[in-house]
Design a protein around this motif. Structure first.
Motif, mmCIF file in Angstrom:
data_model
loop_
_atom_site.group_PDB
_atom_site.id
_atom_site.type_symbol
_atom_site.label_atom_id
_atom_site.label_comp_id
_atom_site.label_asym_id
_atom_site.label_seq_id
_atom_site.Cartn_x
_atom_site.Cartn_y
_atom_site.Cartn_z
ATOM 1 N N LEU A 86 -3.979 -2.669 11.329
ATOM 2 C CA LEU A 86 -3.258 -2.232 12.528
ATOM 3 C C LEU A 86 -1.752 -2.313 12.311
ATOM 4 O O LEU A 86 -1.013 -1.415 12.727
ATOM 5 C CB LEU A 86 -3.678 -3.075 13.729
ATOM 6 N N ALA A 87 -1.302 -3.369 11.644
ATOM 7 C CA ALA A 87 0.132 -3.492 11.343
ATOM 8 C C ALA A 87 0.593 -2.353 10.441
ATOM 9 O O ALA A 87 1.668 -1.781 10.643
ATOM 10 C CB ALA A 87 0.412 -4.841 10.689
ATOM 11 N N CYS A 88 -0.217 -1.994 9.459
ATOM 12 C CA CYS A 88 0.123 -0.871 8.574
ATOM 13 C C CYS A 88 0.130 0.443 9.337
ATOM 14 O O CYS A 88 0.964 1.316 9.079
ATOM 15 C CB CYS A 88 -0.858 -0.804 7.411
ATOM 16 N N TYR A 89 -0.779 0.587 10.288
ATOM 17 C CA TYR A 89 -0.832 1.807 11.106
ATOM 18 C C TYR A 89 0.403 1.900 12.008
ATOM 19 O O TYR A 89 1.035 2.953 12.099
ATOM 20 C CB TYR A 89 -2.112 1.814 11.934
ATOM 21 N N ILE A 90 0.737 0.795 12.656
ATOM 22 C CA ILE A 90 1.907 0.799 13.545
ATOM 23 C C ILE A 90 3.187 1.034 12.750
ATOM 24 O O ILE A 90 4.092 1.729 13.214
ATOM 25 C CB ILE A 90 1.972 -0.517 14.339
ATOM 26 N N GLY A 91 3.268 0.464 11.548
ATOM 27 C CA GLY A 91 4.438 0.675 10.693
ATOM 28 C C GLY A 91 4.464 2.041 10.036
ATOM 29 O O GLY A 91 5.401 2.359 9.315
ATOM 30 N N GLY A 147 -5.166 5.372 7.797
ATOM 31 C CA GLY A 147 -6.618 5.325 7.635
ATOM 32 C C GLY A 147 -7.346 4.726 8.827
ATOM 33 O O GLY A 147 -8.552 4.919 8.986
ATOM 34 N N LEU A 148 -6.632 4.009 9.680
ATOM 35 C CA LEU A 148 -7.264 3.422 10.862
ATOM 36 C C LEU A 148 -7.704 4.502 11.850
ATOM 37 O O LEU A 148 -8.552 4.248 12.703
ATOM 38 C CB LEU A 148 -6.300 2.447 11.532
ATOM 39 N N LEU A 149 -7.176 5.701 11.706
ATOM 40 C CA LEU A 149 -7.606 6.811 12.572
ATOM 41 C C LEU A 149 -9.083 7.135 12.366
ATOM 42 O O LEU A 149 -9.752 7.583 13.296
ATOM 43 C CB LEU A 149 -6.750 8.050 12.307
ATOM 44 N N ILE A 150 -9.596 6.910 11.176
ATOM 45 C CA ILE A 150 -11.019 7.138 10.908
ATOM 46 C C ILE A 150 -11.862 6.197 11.757
ATOM 47 O O ILE A 150 -12.833 6.613 12.398
ATOM 48 C CB ILE A 150 -11.321 6.945 9.410
ATOM 49 N N VAL A 151 -11.470 4.923 11.802
ATOM 50 C CA VAL A 151 -12.192 3.940 12.613
ATOM 51 C C VAL A 151 -12.072 4.297 14.091
ATOM 52 O O VAL A 151 -13.031 4.181 14.852
ATOM 53 C CB VAL A 151 -11.648 2.525 12.342
ATOM 54 N N GLU A 152 -10.895 4.754 14.501
ATOM 55 C CA GLU A 152 -10.697 5.144 15.893
ATOM 56 C C GLU A 152 -11.586 6.326 16.269
ATOM 57 O O GLU A 152 -12.184 6.353 17.349
ATOM 58 C CB GLU A 152 -9.232 5.500 16.138
ATOM 59 N N ASN A 153 -11.716 7.302 15.393
ATOM 60 C CA ASN A 153 -12.586 8.448 15.664
ATOM 61 C C ASN A 153 -14.051 8.034 15.734
ATOM 62 O O ASN A 153 -14.805 8.554 16.559
ATOM 63 C CB ASN A 153 -12.381 9.540 14.614
ATOM 64 N N LEU A 154 -14.465 7.098 14.876
ATOM 65 C CA LEU A 154 -15.827 6.580 14.954
ATOM 66 C C LEU A 154 -16.053 5.859 16.278
ATOM 67 O O LEU A 154 -17.120 5.973 16.886
ATOM 68 C CB LEU A 154 -16.117 5.641 13.780
ATOM 69 N N GLY A 155 -15.050 5.124 16.727
ATOM 70 C CA GLY A 155 -15.142 4.437 18.013
ATOM 71 C C GLY A 155 -15.250 5.405 19.177
ATOM 72 O O GLY A 155 -15.965 5.146 20.152
#
Length: 126
Positions: A91-96, A101-109
């Motif tokens: 999440l820190a890497c995504y915010i920065g 890649g966290l978008l993949i997890v978000e789409n699965l959610g």
């Protein structure tokens, strides 16, 4: 090295950013005063902060540890803590904006939520 040590290190690493931003900023503001910097206010602020973190951390950690020991869940909790720490780093890497890649997890959610949401509406009574 056990998963507990890795999880504790990751949580400490993530928590340091919070401490610099929140605790450091508030302590700086308290020391500005009326033009005459007081040395005693930051001392009391930090003593209160550290003692309250230690007290509540000890109480909550002790309660969770007792429940985990009684239910024989220590091994499972260690891996859950490690997973939570990993997601905090991601999440820190995504915010920065260093890694998206966290978008993949978000789409699965989002897809999972489409199935869970109707079930929650059936269980909620008004």
């Amino acid at each position: 090295m056990s998963a507990d040590f890795v999880a504790a290190f990751m949580i400490g690493l993530i928590g340091s950013g919070h401490c610099m931003g929140m605790c450091g900023g508030v302590a700086s503001l308290l020391s500005m005063g009326n033009g005459q910097p007081s040395k005693i206010i930051p001392l009391f602020y930090n003593l209160g902060r550290i003692s309250s973190y230690a007290l509540f951390g000890g109480l909550i950690g002790g309660a969770v540890s007792t429940i985990a020991e009684v239910a024989s869940l220590n091994h499972s909790f260690a891996w859950l803590r490690l997973l939570a720490a990993l997601f905090m780093v991601l999440l820190a890497c995504y915010i920065g904006r260093w890694w998206q890649g966290l978008l993949i997890v978000e789409n699965l959610g989002k897809k999972l939520w489409q199935y869970i949401s109707p079930m929650s509406k059936k269980t909620v009574t008004h």
